[in-house]
Design a protein around this motif. Structure first.
Motif, PDB file in Angstrom:
ATOM      1  N   THR A 197      50.917  64.828  52.782  1.00 27.50           N
ATOM      2  CA  THR A 197      49.658  64.150  53.084  1.00 27.50           C
ATOM      3  C   THR A 197      48.470  65.044  52.732  1.00 27.50           C
ATOM      4  O   THR A 197      47.466  64.567  52.203  1.00 27.50           O
ATOM      5  CB  THR A 197      49.607  63.757  54.576  1.00 27.50           C
ATOM      6  OG1 THR A 197      50.743  62.933  54.859  1.00 27.50           O
ATOM      7  CG2 THR A 197      48.357  63.000  54.908  1.00 27.50           C
ATOM      8  N   SER A 198      48.577  66.328  52.977  1.00 22.28           N
ATOM      9  CA  SER A 198      47.518  67.267  52.616  1.00 22.28           C
ATOM     10  C   SER A 198      47.326  67.320  51.107  1.00 22.28           C
ATOM     11  O   SER A 198      46.195  67.354  50.613  1.00 22.28           O
ATOM     12  CB  SER A 198      47.839  68.660  53.139  1.00 22.28           C
ATOM     13  OG  SER A 198      47.907  68.655  54.531  1.00 22.28           O
ATOM     14  N   PHE A 199      48.425  67.318  50.371  1.00 25.27           N
ATOM     15  CA  PHE A 199      48.336  67.297  48.916  1.00 25.27           C
ATOM     16  C   PHE A 199      47.637  66.036  48.437  1.00 25.27           C
ATOM     17  O   PHE A 199      46.736  66.085  47.601  1.00 25.27           O
ATOM     18  CB  PHE A 199      49.733  67.386  48.286  1.00 25.27           C
ATOM     19  CG  PHE A 199      49.707  67.156  46.798  1.00 25.27           C
ATOM     20  CD1 PHE A 199      49.343  68.175  45.942  1.00 25.27           C
ATOM     21  CD2 PHE A 199      50.032  65.918  46.266  1.00 25.27           C
ATOM     22  CE1 PHE A 199      49.311  67.966  44.575  1.00 25.27           C
ATOM     23  CE2 PHE A 199      49.991  65.689  44.907  1.00 25.27           C
ATOM     24  CZ  PHE A 199      49.634  66.722  44.053  1.00 25.27           C
ATOM     25  N   VAL A 200      48.031  64.898  48.977  1.00 26.49           N
ATOM     26  CA  VAL A 200      47.414  63.626  48.591  1.00 26.49           C
ATOM     27  C   VAL A 200      45.924  63.643  48.916  1.00 26.49           C
ATOM     28  O   VAL A 200      45.100  63.167  48.128  1.00 26.49           O
ATOM     29  CB  VAL A 200      48.130  62.440  49.290  1.00 26.49           C
ATOM     30  CG1 VAL A 200      47.365  61.149  49.114  1.00 26.49           C
ATOM     31  CG2 VAL A 200      49.542  62.300  48.746  1.00 26.49           C
ATOM     32  N   SER A 201      45.564  64.196  50.052  1.00 29.10           N
ATOM     33  CA  SER A 201      44.160  64.288  50.440  1.00 29.10           C
ATOM     34  C   SER A 201      43.349  65.085  49.419  1.00 29.10           C
ATOM     35  O   SER A 201      42.283  64.642  48.979  1.00 29.10           O
ATOM     36  CB  SER A 201      44.046  64.936  51.814  1.00 29.10           C
ATOM     37  OG  SER A 201      42.704  65.180  52.145  1.00 29.10           O
ATOM     38  N   ALA A 248      49.351  62.136  63.171  1.00 27.27           N
ATOM     39  CA  ALA A 248      50.115  63.386  63.026  1.00 27.27           C
ATOM     40  C   ALA A 248      51.305  63.518  63.971  1.00 27.27           C
ATOM     41  O   ALA A 248      52.337  64.043  63.555  1.00 27.27           O
ATOM     42  CB  ALA A 248      49.199  64.598  63.168  1.00 27.27           C
ATOM     43  N   PRO A 249      51.206  63.065  65.227  1.00 22.01           N
ATOM     44  CA  PRO A 249      52.388  63.224  66.088  1.00 22.01           C
ATOM     45  C   PRO A 249      53.641  62.510  65.561  1.00 22.01           C
ATOM     46  O   PRO A 249      54.750  62.882  65.906  1.00 22.01           O
ATOM     47  CB  PRO A 249      51.944  62.621  67.412  1.00 22.01           C
ATOM     48  CG  PRO A 249      50.457  62.753  67.406  1.00 22.01           C
ATOM     49  CD  PRO A 249      50.064  62.584  65.968  1.00 22.01           C
ATOM     50  N   MET A 250      53.456  61.526  64.702  1.00 21.01           N
ATOM     51  CA  MET A 250      54.594  60.786  64.164  1.00 21.01           C
ATOM     52  C   MET A 250      55.148  61.423  62.888  1.00 21.01           C
ATOM     53  O   MET A 250      56.169  60.991  62.379  1.00 21.01           O
ATOM     54  CB  MET A 250      54.175  59.347  63.853  1.00 21.01           C
ATOM     55  CG  MET A 250      53.780  58.557  65.074  1.00 21.01           C
ATOM     56  SD  MET A 250      53.343  56.865  64.651  1.00 21.01           S
ATOM     57  CE  MET A 250      51.695  57.101  64.008  1.00 21.01           C
ATOM     58  N   LEU A 251      54.488  62.452  62.340  1.00 27.10           N
ATOM     59  CA  LEU A 251      54.885  63.041  61.064  1.00 27.10           C
ATOM     60  C   LEU A 251      55.616  64.366  61.268  1.00 27.10           C
ATOM     61  O   LEU A 251      55.323  65.104  62.193  1.00 27.10           O
ATOM     62  CB  LEU A 251      53.645  63.299  60.204  1.00 27.10           C
ATOM     63  CG  LEU A 251      52.777  62.099  59.860  1.00 27.10           C
ATOM     64  CD1 LEU A 251      51.546  62.553  59.099  1.00 27.10           C
ATOM     65  CD2 LEU A 251      53.554  61.080  59.059  1.00 27.10           C
ATOM     66  N   ASN A 252      56.547  64.650  60.356  1.00 31.10           N
ATOM     67  CA  ASN A 252      57.184  65.969  60.374  1.00 31.10           C
ATOM     68  C   ASN A 252      56.421  66.900  59.422  1.00 31.10           C
ATOM     69  O   ASN A 252      55.474  66.477  58.762  1.00 31.10           O
ATOM     70  CB  ASN A 252      58.674  65.873  60.034  1.00 31.10           C
ATOM     71  CG  ASN A 252      58.920  65.356  58.639  1.00 31.10           C
ATOM     72  OD1 ASN A 252      58.167  65.640  57.717  1.00 31.10           O
ATOM     73  ND2 ASN A 252      59.996  64.599  58.468  1.00 31.10           N
ATOM     74  N   ASN A 253      56.822  68.157  59.351  1.00 30.17           N
ATOM     75  CA  ASN A 253      56.075  69.142  58.562  1.00 30.17           C
ATOM     76  C   ASN A 253      55.974  68.790  57.083  1.00 30.17           C
ATOM     77  O   ASN A 253      54.928  68.967  56.474  1.00 30.17           O
ATOM     78  CB  ASN A 253      56.686  70.532  58.727  1.00 30.17           C
ATOM     79  CG  ASN A 253      56.385  71.120  60.086  1.00 30.17           C
ATOM     80  OD1 ASN A 253      55.458  70.683  60.760  1.00 30.17           O
ATOM     81  ND2 ASN A 253      57.169  72.097  60.489  1.00 30.17           N
TER      82      ASN A 253
END
Length: 50
Positions: free
Chosen positions: A32-36, A21-26
């Motif tokens: 990623t949440s959608f894919v999950s 997560a620290p490497m990802l922007n909003n």
């Protein structure tokens, strides 16, 4: 059963995402949440059909 399987998949996926997560922007976190959720539902449906 489907909701439990989806929840278990998503919690495992969330743990993985929390590691990067620290490497990802909003917008990447939202995607990623959608894919999950999408993959969790697909996996649950596949498991229940078997």
């Amino acid at each position: 059963m489907s909701a439990t399987t989806t929840g278990l998949f998503c919690s495992g996926f969330a743990f993985f995402v929390s590691q990067i997560a620290p490497m990802l922007n909003n917008s990447q976190i939202l995607a990623t949440s959608f894919v999950s959720g999408f993959l969790g539902s697909v996996v649950a449906q596949m498991i229940i059909r078997k």
